[in-house]
Design an enzyme around this catalytic site. Structure first.
Site, PDB file in Angstrom:
ATOM      1  N   THR A  12       0.816  -1.217   0.000  1.00 42.84           N
ATOM      2  CA  THR A  12       0.000   0.000   0.000  1.00 42.84           C
ATOM      3  C   THR A  12       0.848   1.264   0.000  1.00 42.84           C
ATOM      4  OG1 THR A  12      -1.771  -1.117   1.155  1.00 42.84           O
ATOM      5  CG2 THR A  12      -1.749   1.257   1.350  1.00 42.84           C
ATOM      6  N   SER A  57       1.602  -7.589  -1.264  1.00 45.13           N
ATOM      7  CA  SER A  57       2.289  -8.643  -0.510  1.00 45.13           C
ATOM      8  C   SER A  57       1.498  -9.943  -0.453  1.00 45.13           C
ATOM      9  CB  SER A  57       2.658  -8.167   0.886  1.00 45.13           C
ATOM     10  OG  SER A  57       1.566  -8.174   1.749  1.00 45.13           O
ATOM     11  N   SER A  58       0.241  -9.940  -0.881  1.00 44.19           N
ATOM     12  CA  SER A  58      -0.486 -11.210  -0.960  1.00 44.19           C
ATOM     13  C   SER A  58       0.097 -12.085  -2.064  1.00 44.19           C
ATOM     14  CB  SER A  58      -1.975 -10.964  -1.214  1.00 44.19           C
ATOM     15  OG  SER A  58      -2.503 -10.283  -0.105  1.00 44.19           O
ATOM     16  N   ARG A 245      -3.005 -25.849  14.623  1.00 48.52           N
ATOM     17  CA  ARG A 245      -3.514 -24.764  15.478  1.00 48.52           C
ATOM     18  C   ARG A 245      -4.573 -25.342  16.408  1.00 48.52           C
ATOM     19  NH1 ARG A 245      -5.913 -20.263  13.307  1.00 48.52           N
ATOM     20  NH2 ARG A 245      -5.137 -19.098  15.077  1.00 48.52           N
ATOM     21  N   CYS A 278      -4.966 -19.168  20.384  1.00 54.11           N
ATOM     22  CA  CYS A 278      -5.056 -17.917  21.152  1.00 54.11           C
ATOM     23  C   CYS A 278      -3.999 -16.945  20.633  1.00 54.11           C
ATOM     24  CB  CYS A 278      -4.745 -18.161  22.631  1.00 54.11           C
ATOM     25  SG  CYS A 278      -5.901 -19.248  23.440  1.00 54.11           S
TER      26      CYS A 278
HETATM   27  N1  ASP Z   1      -2.643  -5.536   0.264  1.00 48.10           N
HETATM   28  C1  ASP Z   1      -1.562  -4.693   0.721  1.00 48.10           C
HETATM   29  C2  ASP Z   1      -0.300  -5.520   0.743  1.00 48.10           C
HETATM   30  O1  ASP Z   1      -0.114  -6.289   1.635  1.00 48.10           O
HETATM   31  C3  ASP Z   1      -1.880  -4.151   2.063  1.00 48.10           C
HETATM   32  C4  ASP Z   1      -0.829  -3.250   2.646  1.00 48.10           C
HETATM   33  O2  ASP Z   1       0.235  -3.030   2.137  1.00 48.10           O
HETATM   34  O3  ASP Z   1      -1.081  -2.712   3.732  1.00 48.10           O
HETATM   35  O4  ASP Z   1       0.487  -5.404  -0.147  1.00 48.10           O
END
Ligand code: ASP
Length: 339
Positions: A12, A57-58, A245, A278
């Site tokens: 982001t 980053s996904s 988990r 947790c």
């Molecule tokens: N979807 C974005 C990422 O992880 C979210 C972020 O950067 O906060 O790349």
């Protein structure tokens, strides 16, 4: 002037709103970075390396972790520290992975990013970036790095990378280390808690572990989990490791079928590590009968590790080509402060 290498991967912090769809998308970071001038005012000499294209980053995977580790190793002697700009979604996985891939690290590697793009007026990206730079260039009084480990700086806290979890999808204070205190807090001054920071070791030599074996899964138990589903997962032929988990202090249903499946998988060489669902606290399998039976089935305690740390640690150990017995042994030893 301290030399810092800024590695921009995406996220982001460097995104812009697409005028047609309204969705955030990656843009060339140079267009959003007039603030590097302000960084120079901190008397830091910054060089930049960019991922092309920048990624959300996904979309991060072990090949990107390898690339980051290689960039750091190739520039290790030229820079005092490293700052990685990264999306927040999987930042804790990347920080954990790098902590295991960069054995013997004795320089700061600080990951940061933001919840709002750096071009937005209310952005949190500017402060995050500037403070991360300051931390990466901080000395301990003897000319050595103050924080010679992989860390995440976000909002007002510096956290150990392999202890961190993204805990909020929208708050600026988006990361938490539930089981380990912050390494530093940023307010008017940056206050370091040296008691919790890994010590600087002058004799450390950087050793890279670039191979990450992804034949691992996270299996999250729930009341009523069906036998055939668990059987299906545990009988995947190439499966090497499971992060299980569990409930509370490491407990699971006492169903005979579950015990049998776990015992059979362990006997076949699948390494199963118990991590609690947790947010805080640790696994103590001998506390209740519902935990003891897991231990008896060959399940290992992950103590107070995060899922991100347990998973990436197994990926690295199997990537090193270790046998299941060797992986089991190393999973029980803290390699770089992960539990
Ligand atoms: N979807 C974005 C990422 O992880 C979210 C972020 O950067 O906060 O790349």
């Amino acid at each position: 002037m301290k030399k810092i290498l800024l590695i921009y991967t995406g996220g982001t912090i460097g995104m812009r709103e697409n005028p047609e769809t309204g969705a955030l998308e990656s843009v060339d970071f140079d267009k959003s970075l007039p603030l590097l001038k302000e960084v120079r005012a901190l008397r830091i000499d910054v060089e930049t390396v960019k991922f092309e294209p920048a990624i959300d980053s996904s979309d991060i995977n072990p090949s990107h972790w390898r690339k980051l580790a290689e960039i750091i190793a190739a520039n290790y002697d030229r820079f005092f520290g490293f700052v990685i700009l990264h999306g927040t979604d999987t930042m804790a996985y990347t920080a954990s992975a790098l902590s295991f891939m960069l054995e013997g690290l004795s320089k700061p590697v600080v990951l940061t990013g933001s919840q709002l793009p750096i071009g937005k007026i209310r952005t949190d990206g500017k402060e995050n970036l500037i403070t991360a730079m300051e931390i990466a260039s901080a000395e301990d009084g003897n000319g050595n790095p103050m924080v010679p480990e992989v860390s995440i700086f976000f909002h007002d806290k510096l956290l150990r990378g392999n202890r961190s979890t993204k805990s909020s999808a929208d708050r600026f204070d988006a990361f938490t280390s539930f089981n380990y205190p912050p390494l530093a807090r940023a307010a008017v001054d940056i206050l370091y808690d040296r008691e919790y920071i890994l010590p600087y070791r002058p004799d450390n030599k950087l050793k890279l572990h670039l191979s990450m074996d992804n034949r691992v899964i996270v299996l999250s138990l729930f009341p009523g989990i069906p036998e055939d589903m668990v059987r299906g997962m545990l009988s995947i032929p190439s499966l090497k490791g499971v992060v299980l988990r569990t409930f509370g202090s490491g407990n699971a249903p006492q169903e005979e079928w579950l015990n049998d499946l776990l015992r059979e998988a362990s006997a076949k060489g699948v390494v199963i590590v118990n991590i609690t669902q947790c947010a805080g606290g640790y696994v103590a399998m001998s506390r209740y009968e519902t935990g003891l039976h897991l231990q008896q089935a060959g399940v290992l305690s992950g103590s107070d590790s995060t899922v991100e740390a347990a998973l990436t640690k197994m990926m690295r150990l199997f990537g090193d080509g270790l046998t299941p017995a060797e992986v089991r042994e190393k999973m029980s030893i803290a390699l770089c402060g992960e539990f």
